[in-house]
Design a protein around this motif. Sequence first.
Motif, PDB file in Angstrom:
ATOM      1  N   CYS A 136       0.824  -1.219   0.000  1.00  0.00           N
ATOM      2  CA  CYS A 136       0.000   0.000   0.000  1.00  0.00           C
ATOM      3  C   CYS A 136       0.853   1.261   0.000  1.00  0.00           C
ATOM      4  CB  CYS A 136      -0.944  -0.016   1.191  1.00  0.00           C
ATOM      5  SG  CYS A 136      -2.269  -1.233   1.017  1.00  0.00           S
ATOM      6  N   LEU A 137       1.998   1.234   0.676  1.00  0.00           N
ATOM      7  CA  LEU A 137       2.897   2.397   0.621  1.00  0.00           C
ATOM      8  C   LEU A 137       3.354   2.648  -0.814  1.00  0.00           C
ATOM      9  CD1 LEU A 137       5.156   1.931   3.793  1.00  0.00           C
ATOM     10  CD2 LEU A 137       3.439   3.716   3.421  1.00  0.00           C
ATOM     11  N   LEU A 138       3.700   1.579  -1.520  1.00  0.00           N
ATOM     12  CA  LEU A 138       4.153   1.721  -2.899  1.00  0.00           C
ATOM     13  C   LEU A 138       3.027   2.210  -3.803  1.00  0.00           C
ATOM     14  CD1 LEU A 138       6.275  -1.555  -3.325  1.00  0.00           C
ATOM     15  CD2 LEU A 138       7.125   0.736  -2.829  1.00  0.00           C
ATOM     16  N   GLU A 139       1.867   1.587  -3.695  1.00  0.00           N
ATOM     17  CA  GLU A 139       0.761   1.906  -4.600  1.00  0.00           C
ATOM     18  C   GLU A 139       0.162   3.280  -4.324  1.00  0.00           C
ATOM     19  OE1 GLU A 139      -0.691  -2.725  -5.267  1.00  0.00           O
ATOM     20  OE2 GLU A 139      -1.918  -1.356  -4.091  1.00  0.00           O
ATOM     21  N   ASN A 140      -0.078   3.592  -3.047  1.00  0.00           N
ATOM     22  CA  ASN A 140      -0.777   4.825  -2.709  1.00  0.00           C
ATOM     23  C   ASN A 140       0.096   6.063  -2.853  1.00  0.00           C
ATOM     24  OD1 ASN A 140      -2.708   2.978  -2.021  1.00  0.00           O
ATOM     25  ND2 ASN A 140      -2.987   3.667   0.077  1.00  0.00           N
ATOM     26  N   ASN A 141       1.419   5.891  -2.813  1.00  0.00           N
ATOM     27  CA  ASN A 141       2.327   7.030  -2.841  1.00  0.00           C
ATOM     28  C   ASN A 141       3.122   7.152  -4.139  1.00  0.00           C
ATOM     29  OD1 ASN A 141       1.857   7.982  -0.071  1.00  0.00           O
ATOM     30  ND2 ASN A 141       2.783   6.041   0.533  1.00  0.00           N
ATOM     31  N   GLN A 142       2.723   6.394  -5.155  1.00  0.00           N
ATOM     32  CA  GLN A 142       3.455   6.449  -6.425  1.00  0.00           C
ATOM     33  C   GLN A 142       3.141   7.743  -7.173  1.00  0.00           C
ATOM     34  OE1 GLN A 142       1.867   3.694  -9.568  1.00  0.00           O
ATOM     35  NE2 GLN A 142       0.491   2.986  -7.929  1.00  0.00           N
ATOM     36  N   THR A 143       4.190   8.307  -7.765  1.00  0.00           N
ATOM     37  CA  THR A 143       4.060   9.469  -8.639  1.00  0.00           C
ATOM     38  C   THR A 143       4.857   9.173  -9.904  1.00  0.00           C
ATOM     39  OG1 THR A 143       6.046  10.667  -7.898  1.00  0.00           O
ATOM     40  CG2 THR A 143       4.029  10.944  -6.569  1.00  0.00           C
ATOM     41  N   GLU A 144       4.789  10.057 -10.855  1.00  0.00           N
ATOM     42  CA  GLU A 144       5.553   9.868 -12.096  1.00  0.00           C
ATOM     43  C   GLU A 144       7.049  10.025 -11.861  1.00  0.00           C
ATOM     44  OE1 GLU A 144       2.995  11.246 -15.788  1.00  0.00           O
ATOM     45  OE2 GLU A 144       2.837  12.732 -14.164  1.00  0.00           O
ATOM     46  N   LYS A 145       7.438  10.653 -10.732  1.00  0.00           N
ATOM     47  CA  LYS A 145       8.856  10.889 -10.437  1.00  0.00           C
ATOM     48  C   LYS A 145       9.426   9.924  -9.400  1.00  0.00           C
ATOM     49  CE  LYS A 145       8.691  15.836 -11.551  1.00  0.00           C
ATOM     50  NZ  LYS A 145       8.936  17.206 -11.044  1.00  0.00           N
ATOM     51  N   GLY A 146       8.575   9.142  -8.772  1.00  0.00           N
ATOM     52  CA  GLY A 146       9.058   8.212  -7.760  1.00  0.00           C
ATOM     53  C   GLY A 146       7.978   7.914  -6.739  1.00  0.00           C
ATOM     54  N   ILE A 147       8.347   7.171  -5.704  1.00  0.00           N
ATOM     55  CA  ILE A 147       7.411   6.799  -4.643  1.00  0.00           C
ATOM     56  C   ILE A 147       7.747   7.618  -3.402  1.00  0.00           C
ATOM     57  CG2 ILE A 147       6.630   4.924  -3.152  1.00  0.00           C
ATOM     58  CD1 ILE A 147       7.457   3.040  -5.545  1.00  0.00           C
ATOM     59  N   GLN A 148       6.828   8.504  -3.036  1.00  0.00           N
ATOM     60  CA  GLN A 148       7.023   9.390  -1.897  1.00  0.00           C
ATOM     61  C   GLN A 148       6.718   8.645  -0.596  1.00  0.00           C
ATOM     62  OE1 GLN A 148       8.158  12.479  -2.122  1.00  0.00           O
ATOM     63  NE2 GLN A 148       8.058  12.730  -4.348  1.00  0.00           N
ATOM     64  N   LEU A 149       7.674   8.589   0.299  1.00  0.00           N
ATOM     65  CA  LEU A 149       7.466   7.907   1.573  1.00  0.00           C
ATOM     66  C   LEU A 149       6.853   8.855   2.601  1.00  0.00           C
ATOM     67  CD1 LEU A 149      10.802   5.893   1.836  1.00  0.00           C
ATOM     68  CD2 LEU A 149       8.548   5.036   1.163  1.00  0.00           C
ATOM     69  N   PRO A 150       6.064   8.341   3.546  1.00  0.00           N
ATOM     70  CA  PRO A 150       5.509   9.206   4.594  1.00  0.00           C
ATOM     71  C   PRO A 150       6.623   9.834   5.428  1.00  0.00           C
ATOM     72  CG  PRO A 150       5.112   6.888   5.093  1.00  0.00           C
ATOM     73  CD  PRO A 150       5.621   6.946   3.691  1.00  0.00           C
ATOM     74  N   LYS A 151       6.353  11.012   5.949  1.00  0.00           N
ATOM     75  CA  LYS A 151       7.365  11.796   6.645  1.00  0.00           C
ATOM     76  C   LYS A 151       8.020  11.028   7.786  1.00  0.00           C
ATOM     77  CE  LYS A 151       8.045  16.300   8.867  1.00  0.00           C
ATOM     78  NZ  LYS A 151       7.382  17.577   9.285  1.00  0.00           N
TER      79      LYS A 151
END
Length: 339
Positions: free
Chosen positions: A311-326
């Motif tokens: 879910c971290l990978l899928e929900n936080n994916q962008t065209e530039k990368g996968i944004q991790l929670p703070k």
Amino acid sequence: MQPIQEQLASTEEELQQTLVQLPNLPSALVPKGNSPEDNEVVREGGAKPTLYAGAKPHWDLIKEYDIVDFETGAKLTGSGFPLYKGAGAKLQRALVQYFLDYNIEAGYTEYLPPFMVNEASAYGTGQLPDKEGQMYHMQADNFYMIPTSEVPVTNIYRDEIVKAEQLPIKMTAYSPCFRREAGSFGKDVRGLNRVHQFEKVEIVQLVHPTKSYETLEEMVAHVEQLLISLELPYRILRLCGGDMSFTSALTYDFEVYSAAQERWLEVSSTSNFEGYQTNRMKIRFKDENGKTQLVHSLNGSSLALPRIVACLLENNQTEKGIQLPKVLHSYFGKETIIK
């Protein structure tokens, strides 16, 4: 007299073998029902993300970012044994460390238990005889690979009388978990959704019997805050009688929403076993009148990694990368997983 004594011993053994086949009695708080559809949604939290056009499920993302290799894992062991690499391995380590730190800050003592247990330990927490076919068994030594660190950690106090002032006993542990998952197939097992080996951090409490349901609600709140810190949309379910485990008196399941798969994935179960496990393990205490009583045992996932990672990978994916929670930035060392 000898034949009568032998007959008595045989009858008592037969009675004991019958009794251990019986599940725990459900709490009066357990909803009526026979299937997951009858579970009660207690509450939901977090916002479901809106993904960009072209967003992918995690089984495609792990190949694209080269962070989990199922093909080589299958070569090394077999299907369902993932090989984490690079940022994937680092993310596993970061999550385990964060979960342990979070639990320790809440007063849990950390343990690193054996990853194999004997038959007495598996019996004590109720894995035997209920889940015998789901565990990896080494016949030469009669040891079982643990399905969760709940098994060795709860057994630490087996056959002991603890002091009342020691309660509550709060324990947390990281371990790899091993599950045969016999009979699993279909779309629900793709990628990290269901694997034979995974990492998990567990919380276990041994408490005074009058405090166990209050403690269960505290543990539910503890896991809920952990999911909030990961910025994941979640919901909490109170399981109906037909969907509860063999050993539980009351269970809450936590599910996180997978935006790419458009479905809820279970990531934690938090349960009160009352005296069911501790009766098997003979974990007792003396009350203020000097009477010996069973403590109550509780445990929860805090948390299981595979579906959290999915879910971290899928929900936080962008065209530039996968944004991790703070909250993970300092543990992972970066804010983004890039290709």
